[in-house]
Enzyme design. Structure first.
Site, PDB file in Angstrom:
ATOM      1  N   HIS B  35     101.211 103.045  21.914  1.00 32.97           N
ATOM      2  CA  HIS B  35     101.337 103.869  20.706  1.00 32.97           C
ATOM      3  C   HIS B  35     100.135 104.789  20.523  1.00 32.97           C
ATOM      4  O   HIS B  35     100.283 105.966  20.207  1.00 32.97           O
ATOM      5  CB  HIS B  35     101.554 102.984  19.470  1.00 32.97           C
ATOM      6  CG  HIS B  35     102.970 102.529  19.341  1.00 32.97           C
ATOM      7  ND1 HIS B  35     103.474 101.492  20.084  1.00 32.97           N
ATOM      8  CD2 HIS B  35     104.006 102.989  18.597  1.00 32.97           C
ATOM      9  CE1 HIS B  35     104.759 101.327  19.780  1.00 32.97           C
ATOM     10  NE2 HIS B  35     105.104 102.222  18.888  1.00 32.97           N
ATOM     11  N   LYS B 102     108.213  92.960  14.156  1.00 31.33           N
ATOM     12  CA  LYS B 102     108.212  91.946  13.092  1.00 31.33           C
ATOM     13  C   LYS B 102     107.208  92.316  12.017  1.00 31.33           C
ATOM     14  O   LYS B 102     106.246  93.043  12.269  1.00 31.33           O
ATOM     15  CB  LYS B 102     107.899  90.556  13.656  1.00 31.33           C
ATOM     16  CG  LYS B 102     106.448  90.329  14.025  1.00 31.33           C
ATOM     17  CD  LYS B 102     106.218  88.871  14.375  1.00 31.33           C
ATOM     18  CE  LYS B 102     104.820  88.640  14.955  1.00 31.33           C
ATOM     19  NZ  LYS B 102     103.791  88.451  13.926  1.00 31.33           N
TER      20      LYS B 102
END
Lengths: 292, 190
Positions: B35, B102
């Site tokens: 990322h 999550k």
């Protein structure tokens, strides 16, 4: 030290793949409590299935096999250097077998050499005792739950927490609120009131070695443990933060003396994938029996 | 309900917070290193397209079997909020339609989901074995040397991979709802 090495590999395997009985009982109870048909109940069902599958396949319960933390109780004269070497060799071997993920990164270069060995990896805490035997406990603590750990310095104006047990309660419950489902709840809190910043966190982690079904022998702390557990479970955060009845499976609190100027409340959060096991060993390193 | 890759915008926009989904198709793992790299202008490796695709926040345990094939042995989601500084831009720049992770994400990602037509799918954290059972094949791996195994981009075939929509393309977030409700409940008990 080959026997030691083999035994520690087995300790790592069992810790990584098999949830301790006390935790499994708490998870089953939580599954019963959640309302059927909710996403909280289906999360608990997947968790229960995962526990069974990991054990059956002898594979990690969670892919984040965590920080590798050994707690060794040994008699005076025990060769800690040889044990450390055996433990390091066992960690490397367990990584090759896939019981541990390649999980250790050089903080300066960002390199992961795939061995799980390096400064602080694994971490070993030695403690001498009068007994002739050796007891080794192992905790594999994943990063998700470690990241939601928190340390409060009281008084804390933001949460209106004074330097008393009521202030500690506010700090601990604020940590639960902030953690939401991010630490893979339902989780367990290990808490230390007092100490310096390092010992506070260290003691909070060793509270996670307690069995979930034990009770605190100190009356005030036992009361606080039950209060935090019940209150947290009324907040509706639930498994994975999906909403639901079980936010925590347990709360364990200890104290350490502090200097008059400091008042820390240190909170370690353990995820439902509670990888903690231990064994008693004979002098040659053979496993005598399991602790949990 | 079942969803398959590549995902199209109309189908994604119909998904609502609380929907349980089962995903079939291809997912690409990507976590902290990937990322940061992509958000700072890094190029996707040749052969990887995220258009209509799914990024899975996951650092799997992958071993080579005796025949020399990669095998995923444990593969649950990692905490997503660490990618919050980068995720929105990556969704928009690369045409990502779903992110699996999550713990949920925050306002910038939610805004990007609304703008671009994407959703956040919550998998069960820690359920590495159940989720690995839904990964049928490792198609490829990228950046293995550069970022190390957990941080590499693993291209995986998944079948009926279970998750729950917790942030939809209409600006709704289960995480915001649960936080606000639990904060109010806590205030009554202090």
């Amino acid at each position: 030290m080959n026997t030691w090495q083999d035994s520690i590999v087995e300790l790592i395997r069992r810790t990584s793949a098999e949830i301790p009985d006390d935790v499994q009982r708490a998870i089953l109870a939580a599954l019963e409590r959640e309302k059927k048909g909710t996403i909280a109940a289906s999360a608990m069902k997947i968790i229960e299935h995962n526990i069974a599958l990991a054990k059956q396949k002898s594979q990690p319960i969670c892919q984040d096999t965590g920080s590798v933390l050994f707690y060794v109780d040994c008699p005076a004269g025990f060769d800690q250097i040889a044990f450390t070497e055996a433990a390091r060799a066992a960690v490397k071997a367990a990584t090759q077998k896939g019981y541990l993920r390649q999980n250790s990164v050089d903080s300066l270069t960002g390199k992961n050499d795939g061995t799980n060995l390096g400064p602080g990896a694994p971490t070993l805490h030695f403690h001498q005792h009068k007994d002739a035997g050796v007891t080794v406990r192992l905790m594999l603590k994943g990063g998700g739950c470690e990241n939601v750990g928190a340390q409060y310095s009281l008084p804390d104006e933001g949460i209106k927490a004074d330097r008393d047990l009521a202030g500690c309660r506010k700090a601990i419950l604020d940590a639960v609120l902030q953690a939401q489902g991010k630490g893979c709840g339902p989780g367990v809190l290990g808490v230390c009131i007092g100490g310096d910043r390092a010992t506070g966190y260290e003691f909070s982690k060793t509270q996670l070695l307690r069995r979930l079904d034990d009770r605190n022998p100190v009356q005030e702390l036992d009361k606080l443990e039950q209060d935090i557990l019940n209150t947290a479970n009324e907040l509706g955060i639930g498994p994975m933060g999906f909403g639901g009845k079980t936010t925590l499976l347990g709360v364990k609190i200890t104290t350490a003396n502090r200097v008059p100027a400091s008042y820390f409340v240190s909170i370690s959060y353990m995820c439902w994938a509670y990888r903690r096991q231990g064994a008693r060993f004979d002098a040659t390193g053979k496993i005598l029996d399991w602790l949990y | 309900m079942n969803i398959s890759t590549p995902l199209n915008e109309a189908a994604v926009r119909k998904l609502k917070v609380g929907d349980a989904v089962e995903i079939t198709g291809v997912v690409f793992t990507g976590r902290d290193a990937v990322h940061k790299y992509l958000a700072k202008g890094g190029e996707l490796p040749a052969g990887v397209s995220l258009t209509g695709g799914i990024i899975y926040h996951c650092g799997p345990v992958v071993i080579k079997d005796d025949a020399g094939n990669w095998k995923v042995t444990a593969a649950g989601p990692t905490t997503s909020i660490r990618e919050e500084p980068y995720q929105g831009d990556i969704i928009k720049k690369f045409g990502v339609r779903a992110v699996i992770g999550k713990g949920g994400m925050a306002d910038r990602t939610l805004a990007a989901c609304r703008e671009a037509g994407a959703v956040y799918l919550h998998a069960i954290g820690g359920a590495a074995q159940v989720l690995a059972e839904h990964i049928t094949k490792v198609r490829n791996v990228y950046f293995l040397e550069k970022f190390g195994s957990p941080e590499a981009i693993w291209e995986l075939d998944v079948v009926n991979f279970p998750a729950v929509v917790t942030m939809d393309a209409n600006g709704n977030s289960l995480h915001t709802e649960v936080f606000e409700r639990s904060q109010a409940e806590l205030a009554k008990r202090l």
